[in-house]
Each structure stands twice: as C-alpha cells, then as structure tokens.
Design a protein around this motif. Structure first.
Motif, PDB file in Angstrom:
ATOM      1  N   LYS A 162      62.990 -24.435 -17.354  1.00  0.00           N
ATOM      2  CA  LYS A 162      61.985 -23.391 -17.119  1.00  0.00           C
ATOM      3  C   LYS A 162      60.582 -23.991 -17.142  1.00  0.00           C
ATOM      4  N   ASN A 163      60.367 -24.938 -18.047  1.00  0.00           N
ATOM      5  CA  ASN A 163      59.064 -25.590 -18.134  1.00  0.00           C
ATOM      6  C   ASN A 163      58.758 -26.372 -16.854  1.00  0.00           C
ATOM      7  N   LEU A 164      59.769 -27.112 -16.365  1.00  0.00           N
ATOM      8  CA  LEU A 164      59.580 -27.865 -15.119  1.00  0.00           C
ATOM      9  C   LEU A 164      59.373 -26.934 -13.932  1.00  0.00           C
ATOM     10  N   ALA A 165      60.146 -25.825 -13.903  1.00  0.00           N
ATOM     11  CA  ALA A 165      60.015 -24.868 -12.802  1.00  0.00           C
ATOM     12  C   ALA A 165      58.604 -24.269 -12.769  1.00  0.00           C
ATOM     13  N   LEU A 166      58.105 -23.906 -13.961  1.00  0.00           N
ATOM     14  CA  LEU A 166      56.754 -23.347 -14.040  1.00  0.00           C
ATOM     15  C   LEU A 166      55.727 -24.364 -13.551  1.00  0.00           C
ATOM     16  N   GLY A 167      55.917 -25.640 -13.955  1.00  0.00           N
ATOM     17  CA  GLY A 167      55.017 -26.686 -13.486  1.00  0.00           C
ATOM     18  C   GLY A 167      55.058 -26.838 -11.978  1.00  0.00           C
ATOM     19  N   GLN A 168      56.272 -26.738 -11.400  1.00  0.00           N
ATOM     20  CA  GLN A 168      56.399 -26.848  -9.943  1.00  0.00           C
ATOM     21  C   GLN A 168      55.723 -25.673  -9.235  1.00  0.00           C
ATOM     22  N   TYR A 169      55.894 -24.479  -9.786  1.00  0.00           N
ATOM     23  CA  TYR A 169      55.234 -23.302  -9.192  1.00  0.00           C
ATOM     24  C   TYR A 169      53.718 -23.492  -9.200  1.00  0.00           C
ATOM     25  N   GLN A 170      53.200 -23.990 -10.320  1.00  0.00           N
ATOM     26  CA  GLN A 170      51.760 -24.187 -10.405  1.00  0.00           C
ATOM     27  C   GLN A 170      51.288 -25.260  -9.421  1.00  0.00           C
ATOM     28  N   GLN A 171      52.073 -26.341  -9.307  1.00  0.00           N
ATOM     29  CA  GLN A 171      51.724 -27.409  -8.365  1.00  0.00           C
ATOM     30  C   GLN A 171      51.746 -26.895  -6.929  1.00  0.00           C
ATOM     31  N   ALA A 172      52.826 -26.133  -6.605  1.00  0.00           N
ATOM     32  CA  ALA A 172      52.948 -25.606  -5.240  1.00  0.00           C
ATOM     33  C   ALA A 172      51.828 -24.625  -4.939  1.00  0.00           C
ATOM     34  N   GLY A 173      51.497 -23.780  -5.926  1.00  0.00           N
ATOM     35  CA  GLY A 173      50.411 -22.821  -5.736  1.00  0.00           C
ATOM     36  C   GLY A 173      49.088 -23.517  -5.500  1.00  0.00           C
ATOM     37  N   THR A 174      48.838 -24.567  -6.282  1.00  0.00           N
ATOM     38  CA  THR A 174      47.605 -25.324  -6.110  1.00  0.00           C
ATOM     39  C   THR A 174      47.545 -25.987  -4.729  1.00  0.00           C
ATOM     40  N   PHE A 175      48.674 -26.582  -4.312  1.00  0.00           N
ATOM     41  CA  PHE A 175      48.734 -27.242  -3.009  1.00  0.00           C
ATOM     42  C   PHE A 175      48.500 -26.242  -1.884  1.00  0.00           C
ATOM     43  N   PHE A 176      49.125 -25.042  -2.006  1.00  0.00           N
ATOM     44  CA  PHE A 176      48.973 -24.002  -0.986  1.00  0.00           C
ATOM     45  C   PHE A 176      47.516 -23.555  -0.876  1.00  0.00           C
ATOM     46  N   ILE A 177      46.879 -23.310  -2.034  1.00  0.00           N
ATOM     47  CA  ILE A 177      45.484 -22.869  -2.025  1.00  0.00           C
ATOM     48  C   ILE A 177      44.586 -23.957  -1.433  1.00  0.00           C
ATOM     49  N   ASN A 178      44.870 -25.209  -1.837  1.00  0.00           N
ATOM     50  CA  ASN A 178      44.055 -26.334  -1.384  1.00  0.00           C
ATOM     51  C   ASN A 178      44.143 -26.517   0.131  1.00  0.00           C
ATOM     52  N   GLU A 179      45.369 -26.534   0.647  1.00  0.00           N
ATOM     53  CA  GLU A 179      45.559 -26.762   2.068  1.00  0.00           C
ATOM     54  C   GLU A 179      45.077 -25.569   2.890  1.00  0.00           C
ATOM     55  N   SER A 180      45.275 -24.355   2.356  1.00  0.00           N
ATOM     56  CA  SER A 180      44.774 -23.160   3.057  1.00  0.00           C
ATOM     57  C   SER A 180      43.265 -23.230   3.186  1.00  0.00           C
ATOM     58  N   LYS A 181      42.641 -23.676   2.116  1.00  0.00           N
ATOM     59  CA  LYS A 181      41.189 -23.841   2.132  1.00  0.00           C
ATOM     60  C   LYS A 181      40.776 -24.866   3.190  1.00  0.00           C
ATOM     61  N   ASN A 182      41.499 -25.989   3.274  1.00  0.00           N
ATOM     62  CA  ASN A 182      41.161 -27.036   4.244  1.00  0.00           C
ATOM     63  C   ASN A 182      41.319 -26.527   5.686  1.00  0.00           C
ATOM     64  N   VAL A 183      42.426 -25.826   5.948  1.00  0.00           N
ATOM     65  CA  VAL A 183      42.677 -25.309   7.296  1.00  0.00           C
ATOM     66  C   VAL A 183      41.617 -24.294   7.691  1.00  0.00           C
ATOM     67  N   LEU A 184      41.299 -23.383   6.761  1.00  0.00           N
ATOM     68  CA  LEU A 184      40.321 -22.347   7.051  1.00  0.00           C
ATOM     69  C   LEU A 184      38.936 -22.943   7.329  1.00  0.00           C
ATOM     70  N   ILE A 185      38.507 -23.868   6.471  1.00  0.00           N
ATOM     71  CA  ILE A 185      37.196 -24.488   6.659  1.00  0.00           C
ATOM     72  C   ILE A 185      37.146 -25.276   7.968  1.00  0.00           C
ATOM     73  N   THR A 186      38.222 -26.023   8.250  1.00  0.00           N
ATOM     74  CA  THR A 186      38.272 -26.807   9.499  1.00  0.00           C
ATOM     75  C   THR A 186      38.163 -25.890  10.716  1.00  0.00           C
ATOM     76  N   PHE A 187      38.885 -24.772  10.672  1.00  0.00           N
ATOM     77  CA  PHE A 187      38.838 -23.816  11.794  1.00  0.00           C
ATOM     78  C   PHE A 187      37.430 -23.260  11.978  1.00  0.00           C
ATOM     79  N   LEU A 188      36.793 -22.876  10.866  1.00  0.00           N
ATOM     80  CA  LEU A 188      35.467 -22.246  10.969  1.00  0.00           C
ATOM     81  C   LEU A 188      34.418 -23.226  11.480  1.00  0.00           C
ATOM     82  N   VAL A 189      34.426 -24.474  10.944  1.00  0.00           N
ATOM     83  CA  VAL A 189      33.401 -25.417  11.389  1.00  0.00           C
ATOM     84  C   VAL A 189      33.660 -25.889  12.821  1.00  0.00           C
ATOM     85  N   ALA A 190      34.952 -26.042  13.203  1.00  0.00           N
ATOM     86  CA  ALA A 190      35.269 -26.432  14.583  1.00  0.00           C
ATOM     87  C   ALA A 190      34.809 -25.351  15.558  1.00  0.00           C
ATOM     88  N   LYS A 191      35.040 -24.081  15.188  1.00  0.00           N
ATOM     89  CA  LYS A 191      34.607 -22.962  16.033  1.00  0.00           C
ATOM     90  C   LYS A 191      33.079 -22.949  16.148  1.00  0.00           C
TER      91      LYS A 191
END
Length: 373
Positions: free
Chosen positions: A30-59
């Motif tokens: 359970k501890n490892l699973a929680l850590g993975q969820y947090q890692q995945a959530g962080t990665f998702f937020i980070n990459e979503s931020k990168n894609v969104l910013i790239t789209f806005l500045v390219a536009k």
C-alpha cells in the motif's frame, strides 16, 4: 522456542508469525502504491503543464504576438519548474512520515512529569518515620469497577519488620507499588509520620528505598553495574557488604571475569536464584532507610535462603522493612504480619498470635507448618 516445543504449538505460532509478516507486506505494498500514485500524479501535472505552455506560446508565435526567441525563453523558464515540482512531491512524502513520527513522540512528551517545574517537594523526612495508610482504596486503570484495595488502614512502624501475606491477587504487590509511588491512590492517603507521601520528592523517596520486586530487571551489563546501578564509580566497601549479605561471593568467584563478567538482558546466562541474589545485593548496596521486598527469595534454595535471611536480619536492624512473601521462613520472624484477602486486611499480629487463631493465616501456612486442620 523451548515453550513452543513443550506445548506443541509450532504450527499455531508459525501461522501467527506469517500473519504478521503478511500484514507488513500488505502495508508495504500500500505504501509503494501510494508512492506510485503520487509520482504518476506529479508526472501528469508536470507534462500537462509543459504541453499547455508549449501550445500557448507556439500559437502566440504563429499569431505574431511573440517572437521565436521569446518563445524559447518562456520554454526555458517553464522547464526550470520541473525540478521544484518533483522536490515538492518528495517533501510531501517526507512530511507525511514526519507527522506520523511526531504523533508517536508526542504521546511520550505529553505524559505529565512526576515532578513538574514550579512545584516544590520535600527532600528530607520528618522526625517520625512511621508509614500510615488511611482508608486507602485503589483500582487499576481499565480494570473495571472492582477495587484491588478497599479501605486499607495500616501502620508500618519505624525500625520494625512488617510482613504482608495473602493469596495471589489479594493486593499485596499493589500496596508496595503505591508506597513506591508508581501509582497514586484514588481514595485515602499515605503519610510518613504526619507528612503526606505526595509532598515528598519522588527521587528523594526512591533514593532512600531499597526494593526487590518480583519482576526486577537485570541490565545487559557486568555484575558491578547491576549492583551499583546508580553510581558511576561504585563504592567498594558498600559493594563488598552487598555481595556478602546476598551470599553471591562463591558465584562471582566461579565466573571467568568475576565482578566484571557481563550478564545479558533479563539475566541471560544466570539462574533465577542467582538473579534474585543480584537484585538483593542491589537493594542492600543503596544502604536504604526503607526496604521493600516482594517475593525476594522465592527462587532460592533452602540453604541459600537460610544464609541470606540470617544476613538480612542483621542488615534490617534499625530499618523499616516491608516484606511480601508466601514462605513461612521469610515472614515468621516479622514484628507484625498483615493478612490480606480480596483487597482487605483480615488479620494482623505476630506469627504465634495468628497461628493460635487458626484463621486465614493458619490456612495459608499450615502445609508449611505441617499442622493438622
């Protein structure tokens, strides 16, 4: 392992151990699973931020609102946020672990000090040293509504030996624990002469008490340190006297390193009788004014017990002694014998007086006396 084999409970204990291990494994998963969820959530937020910013500045570049150099600068600045976000994740995980640890530490920290700052206690005894218990009642926390002691009225005279006897569970050891202030009575009070025991400093009071309890602890250290527990540099004269009174000279001489022989936690490597003699030596070494013995000789053979009791009789002179015991040889010479039953005092007197009454005391010791019913 010895007890497990003697009772043929290997399978039961093994499954109990496996159940604990399985629980720990599930917790780790359970501890490892929680850590993975947090890692995945962080990665998702980070990459979503990168894609969104790239789209806005390219536009913005396509629309002519921003130059290509400005877009690269924005991308560089935003890229520098990736590392802080990952560090924030690690910080949150460490914060959760620290919070759990602090909760456990606070359980100890929140325990009330025996001698809180700002409250003064006496560090000397009154002129009279009799101990008096007045209408004393006590119930262990969580033990239900049945009191262990009920309206105990008792005087322990200075310089005399008082023995407390009774069946198991009658409250004998509880009286000693109250006298040593491990617990406070719910009702009634304990006085030394006319001074309440609660007014005397804990450290001072225990410092003048020599105690041997049923569950006395042997530290993982050499014999000297186990006898002179409170002294950084043991007093050799007091040490010799304690060893003599406890009759452990021959035992120490038989050891390879003598007094410097290391014995394990809870007395590993020594017998129960040797363990008790070390505890008696510890109590004698303190040279106390009050002595409290709780079944201090029940593991000794008859020869050692006779020698030690003779030595203790001389040591007891002028000291206030309270002995809890079942053996007749330990209590028969006491100045006053208290008989307890179901938390109350039923009889008291000398050995001869109580034997002639043929009451509760007689019933307790008649097999040792080899008297008829």
């Amino acid at each position: 392992m010895q007890e497990i084999k003697l009772n043929n409970c290997e399978r039961q204990k093994r499954w109990a151990w496996e159940s604990i291990q399985a629980g720990l494994f599930r917790f780790n998963v359970k501890n490892l699973a929680l850590g993975q969820y947090q890692q995945a959530g962080t990665f998702f937020i980070n990459e979503s931020k990168n894609v969104l910013i790239t789209f806005l500045v390219a536009k913005s570049v396509i629309d002519g609102q921003m130059t290509l150099g400005a877009m690269m600068a924005v991308q560089y600045i935003i890229g520098q946020l990736n590392s802080p976000i990952e560090q924030m994740l690690n910080f949150i995980q460490q914060l959760q672990d620290a919070k759990i640890s602090l909760e456990r530490l606070n359980e100890i920290r929140d325990i009330t000090n025996e001698e809180p700052e700002g409250k003064s206690f006496m560090s000397e005894l009154p002129i009279g040293k009799d101990i008096t218990l007045n209408d004393l009642s006590f119930t262990y926390p969580g033990a239900g509504n049945d009191p262990v002691l009920s309206n105990i009225n008792l005087t322990i005279p200075e310089g005399k030996t008082t023995a407390i006897v009774g069946m198991s569970g009658s409250g004998k050891t509880t009286i000693l624990k109250l006298l040593l202030r491990f617990y406070e009575p719910q009702y009634g009070d304990i006085k030394v002469d006319h001074t309440y025991l609660s007014q005397i400093s804990f450290r001072f009071w225990r410092g003048i008490c020599g105690v041997v309890m049923q569950d006395g602890f042997i530290f993982s250290d050499n014999i000297v340190r186990n006898i002179a527990v409170g002294d950084e540099y043991p007093d050799q004269e007091k040490l010799k006297k304690a060893i003599h009174v406890a009759n452990i000279t021959d035992f120490i001489r038989s050891l390879p390193l003598g007094l410097n022989t290391r014995i394990g936690a809870e007395g590993n490597g020594i017998s129960q009788g040797q363990r008790q003699r070390i505890l008696i030596a510890r109590a004698v070494y303190k040279n106390p004014e009050y002595i409290f013995f709780d079944e201090a000789t029940n593991a000794l053979d008859a020869i050692n017990e006779k020698v030690i009791m003779e030595n203790l009789e001389a040591f007891f002179k002028g000291r206030t002694v309270v002995i809890v015991a079942h053996r007749l040889s330990t209590v028969k010479n006491a100045d006053n014998i208290i008989v307890m039953k179901n938390g109350i005092i039923t009889e008291q007197g000398t050995h001869a007086e109580l034997t002639s009454k043929r009451g509760d005391y007689f019933e307790l010791v008649k097999n040792q006396l080899e008297l008829g019913a």
